[in-house]
Design an enzyme around this catalytic site. Structure first.
Site, PDB file in Angstrom:
ATOM      1  N   ARG A 239       0.720  -1.302   0.196  1.00  0.00           N
ATOM      2  CA  ARG A 239      -0.139  -0.075  -0.085  1.00  0.00           C
ATOM      3  C   ARG A 239       0.814   1.022  -0.131  1.00  0.00           C
ATOM      4  O   ARG A 239       1.993   1.443   0.749  1.00  0.00           O
ATOM      5  CB  ARG A 239      -0.960   0.138   1.219  1.00  0.00           C
ATOM      6  CG  ARG A 239      -2.091  -0.972   1.241  1.00  0.00           C
ATOM      7  CD  ARG A 239      -3.013  -0.580   0.105  1.00  0.00           C
ATOM      8  NE  ARG A 239      -4.203  -1.249  -0.129  1.00  0.00           N
ATOM      9  CZ  ARG A 239      -4.542  -2.200  -0.609  1.00  0.00           C
ATOM     10  NH1 ARG A 239      -3.476  -2.653  -1.441  1.00  0.00           N
ATOM     11  NH2 ARG A 239      -5.590  -2.927  -0.771  1.00  0.00           N
ATOM     12  N   GLU A 268      -3.031   7.947  -4.175  1.00  0.00           N
ATOM     13  CA  GLU A 268      -3.726   7.263  -5.563  1.00  0.00           C
ATOM     14  C   GLU A 268      -4.867   7.981  -5.691  1.00  0.00           C
ATOM     15  O   GLU A 268      -5.932   8.260  -4.784  1.00  0.00           O
ATOM     16  CB  GLU A 268      -3.769   5.692  -5.352  1.00  0.00           C
ATOM     17  CG  GLU A 268      -2.563   5.150  -5.196  1.00  0.00           C
ATOM     18  CD  GLU A 268      -2.869   3.617  -5.292  1.00  0.00           C
ATOM     19  OE1 GLU A 268      -3.952   2.934  -5.662  1.00  0.00           O
ATOM     20  OE2 GLU A 268      -2.131   2.871  -4.742  1.00  0.00           O
ATOM     21  N   HIS A 285      -0.904   0.497  -9.730  1.00  0.00           N
ATOM     22  CA  HIS A 285      -1.747  -0.678  -8.906  1.00  0.00           C
ATOM     23  C   HIS A 285      -2.297  -1.754  -9.518  1.00  0.00           C
ATOM     24  O   HIS A 285      -3.360  -2.079  -9.563  1.00  0.00           O
ATOM     25  CB  HIS A 285      -2.747   0.188  -7.974  1.00  0.00           C
ATOM     26  CG  HIS A 285      -3.059  -0.429  -6.910  1.00  0.00           C
ATOM     27  ND1 HIS A 285      -3.552   0.160  -5.604  1.00  0.00           N
ATOM     28  CD2 HIS A 285      -2.972  -1.726  -6.442  1.00  0.00           C
ATOM     29  CE1 HIS A 285      -3.746  -0.549  -4.784  1.00  0.00           C
ATOM     30  NE2 HIS A 285      -3.302  -1.933  -5.181  1.00  0.00           N
TER      31      HIS A 285
END
Ligand code: GLV
Length: 325
Positions: A239, A268, A285
């Site tokens: 993450r 993000e 991602h």
């Protein structure tokens, strides 16, 4: 019989839709862009289940807008987007999709590692540019991967899958984790435990595989980069907020580390502009994004929903205490 109503904030994949449609009245967000928050809240009014992506915050605001909700099924293993305590308080089951994406995610962490070590991003750009003048002895020389030391931070299922792949590269594998692995696992994976301090100092490549928790938020800060080898690379498929992006940029600018390869980012989809550098490989991602794995993840979420509707325990329940009430 009236079928329970489900909202999926994505069109999902056909196998998952088939699981849902046999038993539920399913409504999907079919557009390619993510649905606006107010649209999700509006559509949730009469829904008993939500199937969502990690981009959806399942918090008090959402739960309040969904008075009939029984289950929220995340199509992701990481569930930092879900306030599990808030779900539990309202008797809402929360589930995730562990296990099915371990190998695929480890494959991609290796893809990133290899790409940054061997300068694939730069090579790809040069090959497409029309400016390539041909082979040259010192052109885009990178760093060997084989025989180096791989440091794994977070030795869960994905961290272990990462370690398993290292033997083909004849690497030394070291790891750190809050909990030391069983001796058999260490032996099987030929991985040695280190405290964080030692791992930072010894590793040529560091790959992060921790969940985002209060203890791991900002784990990689300026002090950590200071301890890494100047020749070392950082890979992150966990993450974004586990790494302080501004500190990473400073470390790269001041050549405290050799490079980074990142699939996840602090805010993000925004990416710190300082990461747009030659020695950084960026991905949006996609570590678990194989068709096989993403389909399995969607099916798993659908099956969790069906189990909850049928009064069975969903296989991937995060708050089993809800079932006791
Ligand atoms: C993806 O990031 C996931 O948590 O599954």
């Amino acid at each position: 019989m009236v079928k329970p109503k489900v909202l999926a904030t994505h069109r999902l994949f056909d196998p998952a839709r088939r699981i849902l449609e046999e038993n539920c009245d399913a409504e999907y967000w079919e557009k390619p862009e993510r649905p606006p928050r107010e649209e999700v809240l509006r559509r949730l009014k009469d829904k008993e289940a939500l199937i969502c992506l990690l981009t959806e915050k399942v918090n008090d605001e959402l739960l309040q807008a969904a008075p009939k909700l029984k289950i929220t099924a995340n199509v992701a293993v990481g569930f930092d987007n879900i306030d599990v305590a808030a779900c539990t308080k309202r008797g809402v089951i929360a589930t995730n999709t562990p296990g099915v994406l371990d190998e695929t995610t480890a494959d991609f962490a290796w893809t990133l590692l290899m790409a940054v070590a061997r300068r694939l991003g730069e090579g790809d750009a040069l090959a497409r540019s029309g400016n390539w003048k041909g082979w040259d002895l010192d052109q885009l020389v990178g760093t060997d991967v084989w025989g180096k030391t791989l440091g794994i931070v977070g030795f869960g299922r994905i961290g272990k899958a990462m370690a398993r792949r290292a033997s083909g590269f004849r690497m030394k594998v070291i790891y750190t984790d809050a909990v030391r692995a069983a001796a058999e696992a260490e032996q099987e994976l030929r991985a040695e435990y280190r405290d964080m301090h030692a791992l930072l100092a010894e590793s040529d490549f560091i790959s992060i595989h921790t969940p985002l928790l209060p203890e791991t938020r900002g784990l990689f800060d300026a002090a950590k980069f200071e301890r890494m080898k100047r020749t070392a690379f950082l890979v992150n498929t966990s993450r974004g907020p586990v790494v302080e992006e501004a500190a990473l940029v400073t470390a790269l600018e001041s050549e405290k580390i050799a490079g980074a390869a990142l699939d996840v980012f602090e805010k993000e989809p925004a990416i710190h502009p300082g990461l747009n550098r030659r020695n950084v490989v960026l991905a949006p991602h996609i570590a678990s994004a194989s068709l096989e794995t993403r389909t399995k993840m969607a099916c798993m979420a659908a099956e969790n929903v069906i189990a909850a509707f049928e009064g069975r325990r969903p296989a991937n329940i995060l708050n089993p205490e809800v079932l006791k009430g």
